[in-house]
Structure formats: structure tokens, C-alpha cells
Design an enzyme around this catalytic site. Structure first.
Site, short mmCIF file in Angstrom:
data_model
loop_
_atom_site.label_atom_id
_atom_site.label_comp_id
_atom_site.label_asym_id
_atom_site.label_seq_id
_atom_site.Cartn_x
_atom_site.Cartn_y
_atom_site.Cartn_z
N HIS A 205 0.79 -1.23 0.00
CA HIS A 205 0.00 0.00 0.00
C HIS A 205 0.83 1.28 0.00
O HIS A 205 0.28 2.37 -0.05
CB HIS A 205 -0.94 0.02 1.20
CG HIS A 205 -0.23 0.29 2.50
ND1 HIS A 205 0.52 -0.67 3.14
CD2 HIS A 205 -0.13 1.40 3.25
CE1 HIS A 205 1.03 -0.15 4.24
NE2 HIS A 205 0.66 1.10 4.34
C1 UD1 Z 1 -1.76 5.51 6.23
C2 UD1 Z 1 -0.40 5.93 6.81
C3 UD1 Z 1 0.60 4.78 6.60
C4 UD1 Z 1 0.07 3.47 7.14
C5 UD1 Z 1 -1.30 3.18 6.51
C6 UD1 Z 1 -1.90 1.92 7.05
C7 UD1 Z 1 0.14 8.33 6.68
C8 UD1 Z 1 0.97 9.35 6.00
N1 UD1 Z 1 0.15 7.09 6.13
O1 UD1 Z 1 -1.58 5.37 4.82
O2 UD1 Z 1 1.79 5.10 7.28
O3 UD1 Z 1 0.96 2.43 6.82
O4 UD1 Z 1 -2.16 4.29 6.81
O5 UD1 Z 1 -3.07 1.60 6.36
O6 UD1 Z 1 -0.50 8.65 7.66
N2 UD1 Z 1 -9.04 5.08 2.41
C9 UD1 Z 1 -10.27 4.46 2.43
N3 UD1 Z 1 -10.80 4.16 3.66
C10 UD1 Z 1 -10.20 4.45 4.82
C11 UD1 Z 1 -8.95 5.11 4.79
C12 UD1 Z 1 -8.39 5.40 3.57
O7 UD1 Z 1 -10.85 4.17 1.41
O8 UD1 Z 1 -10.75 4.13 5.89
C13 UD1 Z 1 -8.44 5.39 1.10
C14 UD1 Z 1 -8.73 6.78 0.64
O9 UD1 Z 1 -8.86 6.74 -0.74
C15 UD1 Z 1 -7.47 7.54 1.00
C16 UD1 Z 1 -6.42 6.48 0.81
O10 UD1 Z 1 -7.04 5.25 1.20
O11 UD1 Z 1 -7.28 8.65 0.23
C17 UD1 Z 1 -5.19 6.69 1.63
O12 UD1 Z 1 -5.53 6.85 3.02
P1 UD1 Z 1 -4.56 7.70 3.99
O13 UD1 Z 1 -5.08 7.67 5.37
O14 UD1 Z 1 -4.32 9.04 3.38
O15 UD1 Z 1 -3.19 6.94 3.90
P2 UD1 Z 1 -2.83 5.38 3.86
O16 UD1 Z 1 -2.34 5.05 2.50
O17 UD1 Z 1 -3.94 4.54 4.43
#
Ligand code: UD1
Length: 370
Positions: A205
Site C-alpha cells: 500500500h
Molecule cells: C496511512 C499511513 C501509513 C500506514 C497506513 C496503514 C500516513 C501518512 N500514512 O496510509 O503510514 O501504513 O495508513 O493503512 O499517515 N481510504 C479508504 N478508507 C479508509 C482510509 C483510507 O478508502 O478508511 C483510502 C482513501 O482513498 C485515501 C487512501 O485510502 O485517500 C489513503 O488513506 P490515507 O489515510 O491518506 O493513507 P494510507 O495510505 O492509508
């Protein structure tokens, strides 16, 4: 004494659980749990609260997704009134996600002391958003609680006074050791038809792996090749799922099964029985080390070097040919029986208690050293 614990994203939940539990037995200690809502899908958040036996958060800031700036700013705006309402002695932040640095920055400007659990880890890859979050949070924290000695060394090299630093061990391992036998009853290998077989468990991811079309395509090719050797169970993060669709890539199928994000117990159950894990997660590098499962980490560096020096982890480039070669080598080594569970110092199931002890003992000493 009053603590505000801050969590926001999936890996934070496993880290706060043992600290909250250890704090519950301390008379006069008030604990407030704040969830920023960085992760919000039931599969990314609620299911972890259930699996870990976490209480419902006292506050949920509901910030959701966005660019780094949007998400960090929204967390800061929403967290400030929470601090005004609760006036804690300490804000305790976990790991390296955006919620960690955002809440530390709010707390320091309000003169509230900060404890950072999982301090001192460094990948030395400033292209990782988490590395920036780690460096900044450690600069802001009054009490830096490290999971391993390399963390203390990194902080000393950055000029952080040793009096602020305490090696407490790995809180994530507390959760793993507490729930491993519960996870074993989940029956995931049976449900997915791989019981008794060699299978690979995969998670990918990181933006560096999934936000670039060519890299993601190389990785999907590697999974296809891996699928010709054994069944592959790929738990797909929402970010990764979206990129596969956006880039118009074809996900491998057949022996490669794409799964929705899994809960904590389901994941541990599958990892524990896997022949190998291919990942770019931080937590899985540690969990495979403790479980004695060979792990290939598709990244150029790791902030968790003890998983290589004392555990089962190995770095591999995110390219099809490199992953293929690494899998061949790993399976040969595994056939020779050379993977032993690794237990670095302090990865013993009692780190949460040491976090609480450090906070209680620092009541007076930390202010004097800042
Ligand atoms: C975040 C953390 C990363 C961790 C990961 C675990 C940061 C910078 N990154 O990355 O260190 O390893 O979490 O999962 O804080 N999304 C959903 N549902 C959710 C959450 C996210 O669909 O409940 C999707 C959204 O499209 C979002 C994308 O995932 O834009 C990324 O989510 P985000 O929280 O920005 O970062 P992660 O890639 O999950």
C-alpha cells in the site's frame, strides 16, 4: 494524572491497546482515547476496535481522507478544542502517521507534554511521508519511547538529550502475543481453501509502490509469478485497489486471490500459517519476525533494521525479476529450515506496562531536562 491517547490509522490501534490496558490498573490515572478518523471504513477501523477489545473512542474527529496538507490541517483544527476540553498532562501519540505529527504539533504549541510511542525509527528515506512524520514528532516530544536500541542511537545522533529517551520495547508485539491464540481460531486458511498448503500472504500500500503505474505493474507481475508457485492471498488496501482501477491494470487472478482489507485477527491467522509474506508494511515486518515467518519487504530501506539483523525480514526491490529471485532463494532457505522466530530485546509482551511506568516516572523529571 490525565493522558490523552491519539490514534487515527490502522497500525495505531494495535499500539494503543496494550498501553490503555496497562493504564487501566493504575489508580488515579485518567485516560481519554481520541480517534482522529484518518481511517474510517469499518474494515480499516471498527473491526480493529472489536478485535482488539478497545473501548469506543471518547472523541472521534471524523477527519477522513485528503491530501497530506488537507488531512494534517483538518486533524489539527479538530484536535485543538479537544485539548481545551480535556486539559491533559500528556498527549500520547503512536507511530508515524499523519495523525501522530498533527496532534503532536497542536499539543506542543499549547504547552502540553508529548510522549511518542515508537520513537527513534528511521528509514533515512525522506521520500516516505512517514519518515517526515517520525523526524518531526521526535523533535517535538518530551518523552521518546523507543521499540529497539537503534531508536536510541538514531535519536542521540540527532542531538535529542538521552534523558528524554527510554527504550520500552515493542507495543505491537504485546498485542500479537496476547491475541495469537485467539487469531488461530479464526479458521481463515480453511475458509480460503489453503489449509495445510504452502501459501503466500501479500499486502502492498505504500505510495512509492502503488502510486506509480510501472512499479505497481511490476509488483502485480511478481504476484502472477508467485501464483505459479503457490496460492497467493493478497489483502488489498483501498489506496491500492483504486490505483489498479485508475491505471487500467489487470489484477492477476486464479491462484492470486484479491481480498478486501482484513481485520487484525484474520490477518494474524493468515500470516502465522503462511510460507512467506510479501509486504511493504512496517508492522508486518515485526509480526513476521516474532512469528518466524519469512518476510520479503518490497522497499529500498527499512526503519526497523532489527527485523533483518535478528528476524526473518529481507529487503527486495519492487521489480518482478528481483522478487522472483528473492522468492526462489527464500524457499530454498526455508527448505533448509533456517528461519527462527526472532525476539529482539523488549519484544516480550510487556512494553505497554513500561510505557505507563515511564509516563508515571517522568511526571517530574522531564520538565527539568527540556
Ligand atoms: C496511512 C499511513 C501509513 C500506514 C497506513 C496503514 C500516513 C501518512 N500514512 O496510509 O503510514 O501504513 O495508513 O493503512 O499517515 N481510504 C479508504 N478508507 C479508509 C482510509 C483510507 O478508502 O478508511 C483510502 C482513501 O482513498 C485515501 C487512501 O485510502 O485517500 C489513503 O488513506 P490515507 O489515510 O491518506 O493513507 P494510507 O495510505 O492509508
Amino acid at each position: 494524572m490525565k493522558l490523552v491517547h491519539v490514534v487515527g490509522a490502522r497500525p495505531n490501534f494495535m499500539k494503543v491497546a496494550p498501553v490503555l490496558r496497562a493504564g487501566q490498573s493504575i489508580a488515579g490515572l485518567i485516560q481519554v482515547l481520541v480517534h482522529t478518523g484518518q481511517h474510517y471504513d469499518p474494515a480499516m477501523s471498527d473491526s480493529f476496535f472489536q478485535d482488539l477489545g478497545l473501548p469506543a473512542p471518547d472523541e472521534n474527529l471524523g477527519v477522513g481522507s485528503g491530501s497530506h496538507a488537507e488531512q494534517t490541517a483538518r486533524i489539527m483544527l479538530a484536535f485543538e478544542p479537544v485539548l481545551d476540553r480535556h486539559s491533559p498532562d500528556w498527549v500520547v501519540v503512536y507511530g508515524d502517521v499523519n495523525s501522530t505529527v498533527a496532534c503532536a504539533l497542536v499539543a506542543v504549541k499549547k504547552g502540553i507534554r508529548i510522549a511518542h510511542v515508537e520513537a527513534g525509527l528511521r528509514s533515512r528515506d525522506r521520500g516516505m511521508p512517514e519518515e517526515i512524520n517520525r523526524i518531526l514528532t521526535d523533535q517535538l516530544a518530551d518523552l521518546l519511547l523507543t521499540p529497539s536500541r537503534d531508536g536510541n542511537d538514531n535519536l542521540a545522533a540527532e542531538g535529542i538529550p538521552p534523558a528524554r529517551v527510554r527504550m520500552v520495547g515493542n507495543v505491537m508485539v504485546d498485542t500479537l502475543l496476547r491475541l495469537r491464540s485467539v487469531a488461530a481460531k479464526r479458521g481463515m486458511p480453511e475458509r480460503l481453501g489453503v489449509k495445510g498448503a504452502d501459501y503466500a500472504f501479500v499486502t502492498l500500500h505504500r505510495p512509492s509502490n502503488v502510486d506509480d503505474r510501472d512499479t505497481l505493474s511490476e509488483l502485480l507481475g511478481a504476484l502472477e509469478d508467485l501464483g505459479s508457485r503457490m496460492p497467493v492471498l493478497f489483502a488489498v488496501h483501498p489506496r491500492t485497489r483504486r490505483r489498479i482501477d485508475e491505471f487500467g491494470l489487470t489484477a492477476p487472478n486464479g491462484p492470486v486471490r484479491l481480498l478486501d482489507p482484513l481485520g487484525y485477527l484474520e490477518t494474524v491467522n493468515l500470516v502465522d500459517g503462511a510460507a512467506l509474506v510479501l509486504t511493504d508494511s512496517g508492522g508486518l515486518q515485526e509480526e513476521t519476525t516474532v512469528l518466524g515467518v519469512p518476510c520479503l519487504t518490497a522497499r529500498p530501506s527499512t526503519e526497523r533494521p532489527v527485523t533483518i539483523t535478528e528476524g526473518t525480514n529481507r529487503l527486495v526491490a519492487s521489480r518482478r525479476v528481483d522478487i522472483n529471485a528473492a522468492v526462489t532463494e527464500l524457499l530454498a532457505r526455508r527448505a533448509g529450515g533456517s528461519f527462527q522466530p526472532g525476539r529482539p530485546e523488549g519484544w516480550d509482551g510487556h512494553a505497554g506496562e513500561r510505557v505507563i511506568s515511564a509516563l508515571l516516572e517522568s511526571r517530574t523529571t522531564v520538565t527539568a531536562t527540556t
